[in-house]
Design a protein around this motif. Sequence first.
Motif, PDB file in Angstrom:
ATOM      1  N   ARG A 176     -46.536 -29.285  14.201  1.00 44.13           N
ATOM      2  CA  ARG A 176     -47.108 -27.957  14.316  1.00 44.13           C
ATOM      3  C   ARG A 176     -46.858 -27.183  13.020  1.00 44.13           C
ATOM      4  NH1 ARG A 176     -44.784 -26.474  20.332  1.00 44.13           N
ATOM      5  NH2 ARG A 176     -46.000 -28.026  21.489  1.00 44.13           N
ATOM      6  N   CYS A 177     -47.832 -26.376  12.655  1.00 51.74           N
ATOM      7  CA  CYS A 177     -47.742 -25.611  11.410  1.00 51.74           C
ATOM      8  C   CYS A 177     -47.502 -24.138  11.738  1.00 51.74           C
ATOM      9  CB  CYS A 177     -49.042 -25.773  10.607  1.00 51.74           C
ATOM     10  SG  CYS A 177     -49.065 -24.892   9.030  1.00 51.74           S
ATOM     11  N   TYR A 178     -46.341 -23.633  11.346  1.00 50.59           N
ATOM     12  CA  TYR A 178     -45.955 -22.243  11.591  1.00 50.59           C
ATOM     13  C   TYR A 178     -45.991 -21.881  13.079  1.00 50.59           C
ATOM     14  CZ  TYR A 178     -45.820 -21.156   6.637  1.00 50.59           C
ATOM     15  OH  TYR A 178     -45.480 -21.122   5.303  1.00 50.59           O
ATOM     16  N   GLU A 179     -45.668 -22.825  13.916  1.00 50.72           N
ATOM     17  CA  GLU A 179     -45.566 -22.560  15.348  1.00 50.72           C
ATOM     18  C   GLU A 179     -44.229 -23.100  15.825  1.00 50.72           C
ATOM     19  OE1 GLU A 179     -49.845 -22.352  17.368  1.00 50.72           O
ATOM     20  OE2 GLU A 179     -49.372 -24.368  16.651  1.00 50.72           O
ATOM     21  N   THR A 180     -43.228 -22.225  15.851  1.00 51.02           N
ATOM     22  CA  THR A 180     -41.877 -22.609  16.226  1.00 51.02           C
ATOM     23  C   THR A 180     -41.575 -22.065  17.615  1.00 51.02           C
ATOM     24  OG1 THR A 180     -41.188 -22.510  13.911  1.00 51.02           O
ATOM     25  CG2 THR A 180     -39.448 -22.511  15.568  1.00 51.02           C
ATOM     26  N   PHE A 181     -41.396 -22.957  18.593  1.00 46.98           N
ATOM     27  CA  PHE A 181     -41.081 -22.564  19.960  1.00 46.98           C
ATOM     28  C   PHE A 181     -39.843 -23.341  20.411  1.00 46.98           C
ATOM     29  CE2 PHE A 181     -45.742 -22.167  19.670  1.00 46.98           C
ATOM     30  CZ  PHE A 181     -45.883 -20.826  19.970  1.00 46.98           C
ATOM     31  N   PRO A 182     -38.792 -22.629  20.840  1.00 47.87           N
ATOM     32  CA  PRO A 182     -38.627 -21.177  20.748  1.00 47.87           C
ATOM     33  C   PRO A 182     -38.337 -20.757  19.315  1.00 47.87           C
ATOM     34  CG  PRO A 182     -36.622 -22.164  21.568  1.00 47.87           C
ATOM     35  CD  PRO A 182     -37.608 -23.284  21.433  1.00 47.87           C
ATOM     36  N   MET A 183     -38.516 -19.497  19.015  1.00 48.26           N
ATOM     37  CA  MET A 183     -38.263 -19.003  17.670  1.00 48.26           C
ATOM     38  C   MET A 183     -36.763 -18.968  17.381  1.00 48.26           C
ATOM     39  SD  MET A 183     -39.034 -14.905  18.056  1.00 48.26           S
ATOM     40  CE  MET A 183     -40.728 -15.155  18.539  1.00 48.26           C
ATOM     41  N   THR A 184     -36.422 -19.014  16.117  1.00 48.09           N
ATOM     42  CA  THR A 184     -35.028 -18.915  15.712  1.00 48.09           C
ATOM     43  C   THR A 184     -34.620 -17.450  15.594  1.00 48.09           C
ATOM     44  OG1 THR A 184     -35.546 -18.924  13.347  1.00 48.09           O
ATOM     45  CG2 THR A 184     -35.257 -21.065  14.416  1.00 48.09           C
ATOM     46  N   ARG A 185     -33.330 -17.200  15.476  1.00 50.94           N
ATOM     47  CA  ARG A 185     -32.834 -15.826  15.361  1.00 50.94           C
ATOM     48  C   ARG A 185     -33.382 -15.157  14.101  1.00 50.94           C
ATOM     49  NH1 ARG A 185     -28.841 -12.734  17.440  1.00 50.94           N
ATOM     50  NH2 ARG A 185     -27.952 -11.124  16.101  1.00 50.94           N
ATOM     51  N   ARG A 186     -33.442 -15.918  13.013  1.00 52.81           N
ATOM     52  CA  ARG A 186     -33.931 -15.358  11.755  1.00 52.81           C
ATOM     53  C   ARG A 186     -35.414 -14.983  11.866  1.00 52.81           C
ATOM     54  NH1 ARG A 186     -32.530 -18.333   6.174  1.00 52.81           N
ATOM     55  NH2 ARG A 186     -30.465 -17.791   6.990  1.00 52.81           N
ATOM     56  N   ILE A 187     -36.202 -15.839  12.487  1.00 49.63           N
ATOM     57  CA  ILE A 187     -37.624 -15.542  12.659  1.00 49.63           C
ATOM     58  C   ILE A 187     -37.814 -14.330  13.560  1.00 49.63           C
ATOM     59  CG2 ILE A 187     -39.771 -16.409  13.669  1.00 49.63           C
ATOM     60  CD1 ILE A 187     -39.016 -19.181  12.749  1.00 49.63           C
ATOM     61  N   ALA A 188     -37.032 -14.245  14.642  1.00 45.98           N
ATOM     62  CA  ALA A 188     -37.146 -13.106  15.558  1.00 45.98           C
ATOM     63  C   ALA A 188     -36.812 -11.800  14.846  1.00 45.98           C
ATOM     64  CB  ALA A 188     -36.232 -13.308  16.758  1.00 45.98           C
TER      65      ALA A 188
END
Length: 338
Positions: A176-188
């Motif tokens: 997946r490209c730029y689709e992180t599930f679940p998101m990381t703390r830094r991304i959130a």
Amino acid sequence: MQVVMNATLNMSNNSSCVIMTQSASHLLMSINIIAFILGILFNLVTIGPIIQQICRKNILGIYLFGLSISDLLYILTMPLWIYYFANNHKWMLSQEMCSLAGFFYYSNLYISIFLLCWISIDRCLAITFPLRVQSFRRRRYAWMICGLVYVFVMAIHCLILYLDEVSDPLDDSEKRCYETFPMTRRIALFNLIRVGIGFLLPLVVITVCYCLIPSKVQQSTGVDEHGKRKVRLLSMGVIGIFSFCFAPYHIILLLRSIAFFSVGAEKSCYFEQVMYLPFTCSLALSSLNSVVDPVLYVLASNGVREDMRLYCCKKKLRQGTGSPLVDSKWRTRVTHLT
């Protein structure tokens, strides 16, 4: 409640937190194809008249040109996203191409937001304080502002690509490209910052500007009813872009980030799955800003519409110059207009 908890735990234990659906992929692919075709058409049709506006020392033309270039850069990467969605969210190209596509998507999104915000400020100051700001409304300042917006947005995204744990935007297992599930703390955390600075702040500024402009114009005796109506329509149009193209994406992004900090990464998979389809639709809507930008700001300006007619007249004149059937009065009229 127990079913919800079990679903959450099962998703967390699986390699994939969110299950992609074919219907969502087809929706995104279809909207991106439409946006690609219309975006190319509208931006190429209007770029000539916009350049004519710049040659006539029109400040608005410079901002429109900045919007068009940003839109075209993003539109050129749309085939990559179309190919990605056609493969059901599996990136079959290189990591560098994924980084490039994501870089231009996010850059276009926030370059458009900040330029729309500055256009609103410029028009508000020009109408509210026409004499005081005249010395500041210069072409070189407009070019500098466009350049600063480009440099600021692109530098921030380059820094994020360098510092972020997702410097490799590809998920090795899911592709997946730029689709992180679940998101990381830094991304959130980054999502909360960009919702606040990249969306809410410009939205407040634009709302204030377009609340002041109609009231000021309504009091003016030098503006006719047609001009007042155009200002009101333009005010509603800009807020409409933010409400239709930008608001759904940022609202859902905010909810996802709040959910992450509230329940944590392991328990947020159920919420991510529930919000996946609405988030997919919001992504599709955000990609339409490259189509709406030229329609709103180019066609809403009388000067640009006149330039488009003049541009077509010149083209017809050039095509018919070698023919003895060309009406001399037509040539005289076009020459007079130019």
